[in-house]
Each structure stands twice: as structure tokens, then as C-alpha cells.
Enzyme design. Sequence first.
Site, PDB file in Angstrom:
ATOM      1  CB  CYS A   1      47.232   4.548  12.123  1.00 39.33           C
ATOM      2  SG  CYS A   1      46.412   4.939  10.566  1.00 39.33           S
ATOM      3  CG  LEU A   2      50.116   0.674   7.990  1.00 44.05           C
ATOM      4  CD1 LEU A   2      49.716  -0.194   6.804  1.00 44.05           C
ATOM      5  CD2 LEU A   2      51.557   0.394   8.396  1.00 44.05           C
TER       6      LEU A   2
ATOM      7  CG  HIS B   1      41.450   4.781   8.147  1.00 38.56           C
ATOM      8  ND1 HIS B   1      42.197   5.918   8.325  1.00 38.56           N
ATOM      9  CD2 HIS B   1      42.186   3.769   8.691  1.00 38.56           C
ATOM     10  CE1 HIS B   1      43.334   5.607   8.946  1.00 38.56           C
ATOM     11  NE2 HIS B   1      43.354   4.321   9.197  1.00 38.56           N
TER      12      HIS B   1
ATOM     13  N   GLY C   1      45.577  -3.926   8.254  1.00 42.91           N
ATOM     14  CA  GLY C   1      44.424  -3.358   7.590  1.00 42.91           C
ATOM     15  C   GLY C   1      44.826  -2.128   6.797  1.00 42.91           C
TER      16      GLY C   1
ATOM     17  CD  GLN D   1      45.009   3.505   6.248  1.00 47.67           C
ATOM     18  OE1 GLN D   1      44.351   2.483   6.265  1.00 47.67           O
ATOM     19  NE2 GLN D   1      46.084   3.687   7.007  1.00 47.67           N
TER      20      GLN D   1
ATOM     21  CG  HIS E   1      42.246   1.459  12.920  1.00 51.68           C
ATOM     22  ND1 HIS E   1      43.172   1.929  13.839  1.00 51.68           N
ATOM     23  CD2 HIS E   1      42.701   1.881  11.705  1.00 51.68           C
ATOM     24  CE1 HIS E   1      44.118   2.605  13.194  1.00 51.68           C
ATOM     25  NE2 HIS E   1      43.864   2.591  11.910  1.00 51.68           N
ATOM     26  CD  GLU E   2      41.964  -0.580   8.482  1.00 51.20           C
ATOM     27  OE1 GLU E   2      41.958   0.295   7.596  1.00 51.20           O
ATOM     28  OE2 GLU E   2      42.952  -0.778   9.221  1.00 51.20           O
TER      29      GLU E   2
END
Length: 200
Positions: free
Chosen positions: A102-103, A150, A49, A54, A146-147
Site C-alpha cells: 500500500c502506498l 480505503h 490504485g 490517501q 483494497h481501494e
Amino acid sequence: MATLEITQTGHPSLRSTARVVSEHEIAAPSTQRLVDDMVETMRAASGVGLAGPQVDMNLRLFVAEAHPTERRPNIAELELLVVFNPLITVLDSTWETDWEGCLSIDHGAMMGQVKRFQRIRIEGLDRYSQPLIRELASFHARIVQHETDHLDGILFFDRIYERLAPHEQAVLTTRENFERFFSNSSDKAELVIAEDGSGT
Ligand code: NI
């Protein structure tokens, strides 16, 4: 298409509230290109995701996708989701605890055990501004929670601490220490999603 730079913890974009995207904006070539670039960036980073903030875009938009791989054979397939202006309704508020990366947190190298709602409904617009409604459970519900976080400036470690029961200890670890201290634990089946590529 191009891969974009993924913002890392400390970048203000990850702590700001993203704004709603109008249908007119969704149709704009620049937004359509952004969607393609975000998909390419997520895939290049082996993530499941990626949200607007991000890639330093203050827009309520995320992409998500998951495929079972040799390393993560138990992942349930999630076909590509592109969601603008997502709204989550909790359908089952039972907590489910599992590993997340998480990226945007050390490029996915930090991992933690995060409590998420077991089942949710997500509503939003797809890339053609068509209404999108899905009911998702477990891992897929986790990705979407999670997304969506963000888009409100929330990172997964915030949720770890916010949802700790009294006397419960936060589990947050580097990947190296995950391999060293956690990968042999009895609930290994659950840990499968924590292997490479679980960043979201
Ligand atoms: Ni993330």
C-alpha cells in the site's frame, strides 16, 4: 496536473469514513483536477490504485490502473478506472490469498498476504457521473477491494488479521525480508505482483 502528497499510516484521513460525492461536485473543476492529479500521483508512485483518503481528501473516490511490465509480465491489463461512490457486490466469496502493498504504508515497502474475494461486481459513477458497472476477478478484484476499503478507513493489514483462520499466522514483511525469505518460495508465480509497483 500535479503530484500530491500520499498520506502515510497514522494520518487520521486513512482511518476515517469518506463521504459520498454528489454529481454536482463531480462536475466541479476542482474535482476534475483532483482526479487528474490522483492519476498522475498513482503513476508517479508506480502504484496500481489510489483512493481519496490517501491524498487527504475525504471523498468516496479512487483511481486504479494496471499494466504488465518487464518486472511484472503476468499482470492482466486494467485500463484506467475512475470510480466515485463505489459499491461492491461479492460474486464469488472464495478467498484468494496474494501479496499486497500500500502506498500509504511505508510508501509500499511493507507487504502482506491478504485474503480477498475472488470475484466482485463494482458499481459507481465515472468522472462524467455516468453509471459504471464492472465485474472483476482475481488481481483486478483485489485492487478494487483494497481501494474501496480505503474509503472506510480500512488498511490491508486489518484484513490480514481479520481473515486469519484459527492457528494461521499473519504474513507481513518488509520488502527486504520479502526478497530474503519469500521470493524463492515454490509459489513464485503468485509473487510476481509483489514486485515494485504493487502498492495500492
Ligand atoms: Ni492502499
